[in-house]
Scaffold this active site. Structure first.
Site, PDB file in Angstrom:
ATOM      1  CD  GLU A 192     -40.969  -2.251  18.507  1.00 36.80           C
ATOM      2  OE1 GLU A 192     -40.610  -1.485  19.303  1.00 36.80           O
ATOM      3  OE2 GLU A 192     -40.550  -1.884  17.238  1.00 36.80           O
ATOM      4  CB  ALA A 198     -34.195   0.117  26.148  1.00 36.22           C
ATOM      5  CG  MET A 199     -40.543  -1.357  24.142  1.00 34.59           C
ATOM      6  SD  MET A 199     -40.310  -1.527  22.513  1.00 34.59           S
ATOM      7  CE  MET A 199     -41.924  -0.583  21.967  1.00 34.59           C
ATOM      8  CD  GLU A 200     -39.826   2.312  20.463  1.00 36.56           C
ATOM      9  OE1 GLU A 200     -39.076   1.515  20.987  1.00 36.56           O
ATOM     10  OE2 GLU A 200     -40.414   2.121  19.567  1.00 36.56           O
ATOM     11  CG  ASN A 201     -43.106   0.321  26.420  1.00 31.27           C
ATOM     12  OD1 ASN A 201     -43.553  -0.322  25.371  1.00 31.27           O
ATOM     13  ND2 ASN A 201     -42.388  -0.192  27.255  1.00 31.27           N
ATOM     14  CG  HIS A 251     -32.553   4.161  20.110  1.00 33.73           C
ATOM     15  ND1 HIS A 251     -32.306   4.103  18.641  1.00 33.73           N
ATOM     16  CD2 HIS A 251     -33.634   3.304  20.128  1.00 33.73           C
ATOM     17  CE1 HIS A 251     -32.913   3.335  18.047  1.00 33.73           C
ATOM     18  NE2 HIS A 251     -34.022   2.763  18.823  1.00 33.73           N
ATOM     19  CD  GLU A 252     -35.196   2.457  23.412  1.00 32.04           C
ATOM     20  OE1 GLU A 252     -36.148   2.352  22.930  1.00 32.04           O
ATOM     21  OE2 GLU A 252     -34.443   1.743  23.044  1.00 32.04           O
ATOM     22  CG  HIS A 269     -38.172   5.378  19.284  1.00 26.57           C
ATOM     23  ND1 HIS A 269     -38.147   5.060  18.062  1.00 26.57           N
ATOM     24  CD2 HIS A 269     -37.433   4.141  19.957  1.00 26.57           C
ATOM     25  CE1 HIS A 269     -37.718   4.149  17.480  1.00 26.57           C
ATOM     26  NE2 HIS A 269     -36.790   3.376  18.492  1.00 26.57           N
ATOM     27  CD  GLU A 327     -36.630   0.996  16.130  1.00 27.76           C
ATOM     28  OE1 GLU A 327     -35.545   1.644  16.521  1.00 27.76           O
ATOM     29  OE2 GLU A 327     -37.757   0.770  16.777  1.00 27.76           O
TER      30      GLU A 327
HETATM   31  N1  TRP Z   1     -38.212  -0.646  19.511  1.00 27.22           N
HETATM   32  C1  TRP Z   1     -37.097  -1.221  20.288  1.00 27.22           C
HETATM   33  C2  TRP Z   1     -36.111  -0.143  20.359  1.00 27.22           C
HETATM   34  O1  TRP Z   1     -35.494  -0.177  19.266  1.00 27.22           O
HETATM   35  C3  TRP Z   1     -36.760  -2.558  19.989  1.00 27.22           C
HETATM   36  C4  TRP Z   1     -37.290  -3.743  20.944  1.00 27.22           C
HETATM   37  C5  TRP Z   1     -37.239  -3.541  22.326  1.00 27.22           C
HETATM   38  C6  TRP Z   1     -37.960  -4.723  20.526  1.00 27.22           C
HETATM   39  N2  TRP Z   1     -37.691  -4.720  22.649  1.00 27.22           N
HETATM   40  C7  TRP Z   1     -38.175  -5.625  21.681  1.00 27.22           C
HETATM   41  C8  TRP Z   1     -38.033  -5.034  19.327  1.00 27.22           C
HETATM   42  C9  TRP Z   1     -38.861  -6.746  21.769  1.00 27.22           C
HETATM   43  C10 TRP Z   1     -38.910  -6.370  19.175  1.00 27.22           C
HETATM   44  C11 TRP Z   1     -39.051  -7.192  20.312  1.00 27.22           C
HETATM   45  O2  TRP Z   1     -35.750   0.626  20.945  1.00 27.22           O
HETATM   46 ZN    ZN Z   2     -35.542   1.830  18.407  1.00 29.76          ZN
END
Ligand code: TRP
Ligand code: ZN
Length: 864
Positions: free
Chosen positions: A120, A260-263, A295-296, A299, A318
């Site tokens: 993302e 963090a990232m919600e993969n 949060h993650e 998502h 978001e």
């Molecule tokens: N979607 C992620 C969140 O809000 C945001 C995010 C994590 C992100 N890493 C990123 C956005 C790198 C852009 C680039 O939890």
């Molecule tokens: Zn988010």
């Protein structure tokens, strides 16, 4: 030759040219030569015979269509253009990438020795050629091949196969049964310690929960795991939403651009948002971890199951998910304190964004670099807009709206309009005027006037709304405006309008509106915009005594804090005048008396008390001025703090000593530590032997909240012992970089003639690393945000420190560079000399030959 970056517009949105039925990816991992095969079934949506795929920094090895080598393509800087294609075909593309040299932390990169991805918003195109846009959803099957030294080869979904290869390496194959856009793809490969657990969903399915942390960090994993289980349970209870896969994985990595990232099924986390134990993490860290894990997780429904049609709709997932994580924290902890946190973020950072050159609506309509729009406006104001809908509809209707939203759009990529439509249709509440919140820019201002009429026992409250100058929307907004009227003893009076009881939320829908409250026996004190019911500014002539009445007597924690903020604001306005006229700056004695009384009483939540007596930060206070009076503000803050310290020595000592804290993580213990630390912070400024002893003792604590609280107090007050204490902390914690980040952040707040040189010298500290965003944020982020005195030095050395760093970061990690640039965006709000100096730094950047899109967009806007 690089061309000027091009903007994209919401109005130009067109659906994708092709659908993708499935995607099979094979990664043969190698630090500098990772081979990526992507095999996909494409179907043209109309008579299209050409296909334009996104791809950046890829080494293209081969292309074949339906099993045959294919040569009708053109490769440009950012695209692969294929032509002469059938309607329906299988495309196989082989590319090579270099994770080791990828310092942007976007796409596939190496974090320490671990392979990981961040896709993302538009990072997937750094992995292979694809339709890298959120409205192209497909089924992923991923094979990862790696060395035995990386026992864990992970991707989204379920593992369906694994085994050894002839050359001594091994592989794992993953299948994700849910369609997803490319930004939710993830791959991780490395060696980890695992914390495993399980969760039984309310329908009785067992979900395996696995946390992957660096070797040796297992003792720091339980809090994140417990948070995850709490989040899963809460989402079932409050939103009726259940997890959908058989496994949920979280991997902690040290190099990560955000939290963090919600993969899907495989969250990747910044290790700072996972790892905690009492020795290394503060109570604040514990709270942050719980909220980000939540949060993650949230998502998975609001983001993954229903995703965004295009990136202009980012707030769809978001804003909504921040609202959900805020509710999670509030239901589990203190609602008042969580609200205070959220409002502080809005007032300090979002309002600043609104008056700067990057001002945008929660649904932006023009973007150059998408990474620049992961902002407080999209996230936090976006959450406030969702919260307003919740306020207008009520919990029951809001939940009905959520259900309808999922019924209509599960598995789809949709728009903010679709969300509002679901809310409106489920509740039968007309949201057509409300929808303007998605387009409006800047902070609306409500001017309130009140009049008490003793003959009729009425209280008239007239409200006028005015939009910001930069707002394209000038017609009135629908603003839920909450109000309470307090009587002499601080009780809220019943609100009666036209003979009927009304709720405290007034629907302000006109430019000017007057409400007359009846049966008001005496002049009340009005609590306006209670609970920050809308993201607006309120202009109202409060008298200090009214604010003190609210601080001392209101029942709402939020209202009391808000009144204290307003009181400090009044005092600062007065203080700036005193500064300008060269007179002594002091806090009003009524306010000091109130604080004294509160400290002696210690009723209610001690954490709230800690917040009440804290002087607002430079950034918070500067948002109350059109032009920031830097020197006056710095002086006021210092004088106010010294005032509180010297006038309240006894009550502060009393409160400090009376705070029993069990060393546990219960709300009461956390609150007690918060109050202890604030007391110590003040007391250090007037330290006698007793206080010095307290500080020394607390510095030895093996609870990080207490230990660091003492260190901060000593450092800030420049106690003679501070230097040794800092050195000891350094040698004690060098092995733990996340702990060292606290130390770097504190170092960054130092003042004095040598401050800049000393801060710069920390670049050479063995723990510092410019390619790690956590380190950079800790040292330089903290410098620019928490050290207004040195950052805004009149000789410009503070700005130069940041400018120099940005030039380096532009080449290393543009996304991080761009976030670090934010303090420069408000150059126009400074005095002439300082704004010139800051502008000069922006101009330096604008002249760079290889300025990244990320920085280009912001620098151009700032200078434009
Ligand atoms: N979607 C992620 C969140 O809000 C945001 C995010 C994590 C992100 N890493 C990123 C956005 C790198 C852009 C680039 O939890
Ligand atoms: Zn988010």
């Amino acid at each position: 030759m690089q061309t000027k970056p091009q903007a994209k517009y919401l109005k130009d949105y067109q659906g994708p040219s092709h659908q993708v039925a499935s995607l099979e990816l094979t990664f043969d991992l190698h630090p500098t030569k990772t081979n990526v095969k992507a095999k996909a079934r494409y179907t043209a949506t109309d008579e299209q015979t050409s296909l334009r795929l996104d791809g950046v920094d890829l080494n293209l090895l081969s292309v074949s269509v339906d099993g045959q080598p294919f040569e009708q393509y053109e490769c440009t800087h950012e695209h692969l253009l294929l032509s002469g294609l059938p309607k329906d075909f299988e495309l196989e593309i082989e590319t090579e990438i270099s994770p080791q040299t990828n310092t942007s932390l976007e796409g596939l990169y190496l974090s320490g020795g671990t392979y990981c991805t961040q896709c993302e918003a538009e990072g997937f195109r750094k992995i292979t050629y694809f339709l890298d846009r959120p409205d192209v959803l497909t089924i992923y099957t991923v094979t990862v091949i790696g060395q035995q030294s990386m026992p864990h080869l992970l991707s989204n979904g379920n593992q369906i196969e694994s085994g050894q290869l002839a050359d001594g390496r091994h592989f794992a194959k993953w299948h994700d049964p849910f369609k997803k856009p490319s930004y939710l793809f993830a791959l991780v490969a490395g060696d980890f310690d695992l914390l495993e657990d399980e969760f039984i969903t309310r329908s009785g399915r067992k979900v395996d929960l696995v946390l992957f942390v660096d070797k040796g960090n297992l003792t720091k994993a339980p809090h994140a795991m417990a948070s995850l289980k709490r989040a899963m349970e809460w989402d079932e209870k409050r939103f009726g939403l259940e997890y959908d896969l058989d496994i949920y994985m979280i991997v902690a990595v040290d190099f990560f651009n955000m939290g963090a990232m919600e993969n899907k099924g495989l969250n990747v986390f910044n290790s700072s948002c996972v790892l905690a134990n009492q020795q290394t993490a503060t109570d604040r860290d514990y709270h942050t971890i719980e909220s980000i894990v939540g949060h993650e997780y949230f998502h998975n429904w609001t983001g993954n199951r229903v995703t965004c049609r295009d990136w202009f709709q980012l707030s769809l997932k978001e804003g909504l998910t921040v609202f959900r994580d805020q509710e999670f924290s509030s239901d589990l902890g203190s609602r008042g304190l969580n609200r205070i946190d959220a409002v502080m973020a809005m007032r300090t950072h979002q309002f600043a964004e609104d008056v700067g050159p990057m001002a945008h609506s929660i649904r932006p309509d023009k973007v150059i670099e998408m990474n620049n729009f992961y902002t407080v406006t999209v996230y936090n104001k976006g959450a406030e807009v969702i919260r307003m809908m919740h306020t207008i509809l009520g919990e029951e209707n809001f939940q009905k709206g959520m259900q309808l939203y999922f019924e209509r759009h599960d598995g789809c990529a949709v728009t903010c309009d679709d969300f509002v439509a679901a809310m409106q249709d489920a509740s039968n509440v007309d949201l057509s005027q409300f929808k303007l919140w998605y387009e409006q820019i800047g902070t609306p201002m409500l001017t309130v006037e009140t009049e008490y009429r003793a003959q009729s026992n009425t209280y008239a409250c007239s409200i006028k709304q005015k939009h910001a100058q930069n707002d394209p929307i000038q017609s009135p907004l629908h603003i839920p405006f909450a109000i309470e009227l307090l009587d002499k003893s601080g009780h809220a009076l019943p609100l009666i309008v036209n003979g009927e009881r009304v709720s405290k939320v007034i629907d302000v829908t006109q430019e000017q509106q007057t409400v007359v409250f009846e049966r008001i026996p005496e002049r009340p004190v009005a609590v306006l915009l209670e609970d920050f019911s809308a993201p607006v500014l309120v202009k109202y002539d409060y008298h200090l005594s009214e604010l003190i009445h609210i601080i001392a007597h209101a029942s709402s924690d939020y209202a009391r804090w808000e009144a204290a903020q307003q009181a400090f604001q009044l005092e600062v306005f007065k203080g700036v005048e005193q500064f300008n006229s060269g007179s002594d700056i002091t806090l009003a004695s009524e306010l000091l008396d109130t604080f004294s009384m509160l400290l002696r009483d210690r009723r209610g939540d001690l954490a709230l008390l800690a917040e009440l007596i804290r002087v607002p930060s430079f950034d918070t206070l500067s948002s109350c001025f059109e032009q920031t009076p830097v020197d006056a503000l710095n002086t006021c803050i210092k004088r106010f703090e010294r005032n509180i310290a010297s006038q309240l020595v006894e009550p502060l000592k009393q409160a400090f000593e009376a705070c029993e804290e069990s060393g546990e993580l219960t709300h009461d213990a956390v609150s007690a530590r918060a109050l202890k630390n604030v007391c110590l912070y003040y007391l250090a400024m007037v330290a006698d032997d007793k206080v010095t002893k307290w500080i020394d003792n607390q510095s030895e604590s093996d609870n990080m909240t207490l230990k660091f609280g003492a260190l901060k107090a000593a450092f800030n007050a420049q106690l003679p012992t501070a230097e040794d204490a800092m050195a000891n902390f350094d040698s004690q914690w060098r092995h733990d970089l996340l702990v060292m980040d606290k130390w770097f952040a504190l170092q960054a707040t130092q003042i004095g003639e040598q401050a800049i040189a000393k801060i710069k010298s920390l670049y050479e500290h063995p723990c510092f690393d410019k390619s790690n965003p956590n380190r950079v944020r800790a040292l330089i982020g903290s410098f620019a945000r928490n050290n207004p005195e040195e950052f805004h030095r009149i000789d410009g050395e503070g700005y130069k420190l940041l400018g120099d760093l940005l030039i380096e970061l532009n080449a290393i990690n543009p996304q991080n560079a761009s976030r670090m640039l934010t303090p420069f965006m408000s150059w126009k709000r400074l005095d002439e000399q300082r704004s010139k100096l800051m502008r000069a730094q922006l101009e330096r950047l604008s002249q760079l030959t290889d300025l990244s899109d990320d920085l280009f967009e912001k620098v151009e806007k700032a200078l434009g």
